[in-house]
Write an enzyme that holds these catalytic residues in place. Structure first.
Site, PDB file in Angstrom:
ATOM      1  N   HIS A  15       0.832  -1.206   0.000  1.00  0.00           N
ATOM      2  CA  HIS A  15       0.000   0.000   0.000  1.00  0.00           C
ATOM      3  C   HIS A  15       0.872   1.264   0.000  1.00  0.00           C
ATOM      4  CE1 HIS A  15      -3.083  -2.974   0.623  1.00  0.00           C
ATOM      5  NE2 HIS A  15      -2.431  -3.401   1.674  1.00  0.00           N
ATOM      6  N   HIS A  37       3.169  -6.978   4.401  1.00  0.00           N
ATOM      7  CA  HIS A  37       1.777  -6.626   4.666  1.00  0.00           C
ATOM      8  C   HIS A  37       1.406  -6.972   6.103  1.00  0.00           C
ATOM      9  CE1 HIS A  37       0.224  -5.758   0.544  1.00  0.00           C
ATOM     10  NE2 HIS A  37       1.279  -6.481   0.195  1.00  0.00           N
ATOM     11  N   GLU A  68       2.058 -11.644   5.427  1.00  0.00           N
ATOM     12  CA  GLU A  68       1.083 -11.006   6.317  1.00  0.00           C
ATOM     13  C   GLU A  68       1.609 -11.220   7.735  1.00  0.00           C
ATOM     14  OE1 GLU A  68      -1.352  -9.251   5.339  1.00  0.00           O
ATOM     15  OE2 GLU A  68      -2.037  -9.966   3.377  1.00  0.00           O
ATOM     16  N   GLU A 120      -1.885   0.073   8.134  1.00  0.00           N
ATOM     17  CA  GLU A 120      -1.025  -0.943   7.526  1.00  0.00           C
ATOM     18  C   GLU A 120       0.073  -0.298   6.697  1.00  0.00           C
ATOM     19  OE1 GLU A 120      -1.266  -4.799   4.481  1.00  0.00           O
ATOM     20  OE2 GLU A 120      -3.055  -3.584   4.863  1.00  0.00           O
TER      21      GLU A 120
END
Length: 321
Positions: free
Chosen positions: A106, A203, A285, A148
């Protein structure tokens, strides 16, 4: 978290934009303004107190400083003085000549560019949104949410420092130095153009409360349009397995309890960043930002240093294997 049509808790652009109009002083906003802007939570590169003792498998002793100063350097037992110094230096340069692309998931500016990040791009087998805003922790007890995008940049900076100390050339897909993105197809192209020996996309997940732990997403075998993951499936899985082992050992957290059957691996065929890659690549993640216990870890600078070290150790193991 990568875009996942199966997961309804990804922060939407409208929600993030709406959060901007909330005053941080109003409790009714739930800290969403801080979440949208990536402020109020632990700033990238800052040290925060160690997390509560509760973790997926118990809190591990701190193995690195919250400042990201750990080098991950190995020393040789039984040596001393100049010999030990030379041995440590040799270990530090063990990745000389290798290229690692680190992809911070992101971008803190994505929420300001809804039209751009919602534009569809080709992922080989389909068309998908350029990018998303990512998720965040919940704002609680007067503490603003931690995004995040802020988390991924912080861990990526720490990881870069550790890998560079080993002699690797490290390329970031972005450093919050652009208004939004890059789009998922461009992220893949950056790794391909660098002819990277490994690409790791950092992430954090946004799943339901009670869903805990980390997992590594590896590519499925996909062939269609411009996508052909056949050549990278096996090496990407090897990279993923090495990261699972090292991340678990270094952070003291367990693989996700809500997918992967306890293996810490999730095979996906719908992620453009994997489908379009021509070099070994995985998504990591690091935990679930929506679970309070995982969030306590993810918002700790001490734990984020452990996370970066775990990622670095897994990458080193893979590249030296």
């Amino acid at each position: 978290m990568p875009y996942d049509h199966r997961n309804p808790v990804t922060r939407s652009v409208p929600a993030a934009l709406a959060a901007l109009v909330c005053s941080a002083a109003l409790a009714g906003c739930g800290g969403a303004s801080g979440a949208a802007q990536g402020t109020g939570g632990p700033a990238a590169g800052t040290t925060t107190p160690a997390p509560p003792s509760a973790s997926a498998s118990g809190s591990a002793p701190a193995s690195g400083s919250g400042s990201g100063s750990g080098s991950g350097a190995a020393t040789t037992a039984g040596t001393s003085g100049p010999d030990r110094t030379r041995a440590a230096t040799a270990a530090d340069r063990s990745l000389a000549g290798r290229t690692v692309v680190v992809d911070p998931g992101h971008n803190p500016g994505n929420f300001r560019h809804g039209r751009e990040i919602n534009a569809k791009v080709d992922i080989g087998t389909a068309r998908k949104e350029c990018d998303t805003t990512g998720t965040s922790t919940n704002a609680t007890g007067g503490r603003a949410a931690y995004t995040e995008a802020a988390f991924t940049l912080d861990v990526s900076h720490r990881l870069r420092k550790l890998l560079e100390a080993r002699g690797a050339e490290v390329v970031l897909t972005h450093d919050a130095d652009r208004p939004y993105g890059p789009c998922i197809d461009e992220r893949a192209r950056i790794g391909n153009a660098a002819e990277a020996d490994a690409v790791v996309s950092v992430h954090a997940d946004g799943s339901a409360t009670g869903n805990r732990g980390f997992h590594v997403i590896v590519p499925a075998k996909v062939r269609g349009g411009s996508a052909d993951t056949g050549p990278i499936v096996a090496p990407s899985r090897a990279l993923g397995e090495d990261i699972v082992t090292a991340f678990r050992r270094t952070t003291g957290t367990s693989p996700a309890n809500y997918l992967g059957g306890g293996t810490g691996l999730d095979v996906r065929s719908d992620l453009g960043g994997l489908n379009l890659s021509t070099v070994p690549k995985v998504f990591v993640e690091c935990g679930n930002m929506r679970d309070p216990k995982d969030a306590a870890l993810l918002t700790s600078g001490v734990w984020r240093q452990k996370a970066a070290q775990g990622l670095a150790d897994g990458i080193v193991t893979y590249l030296q294997g």
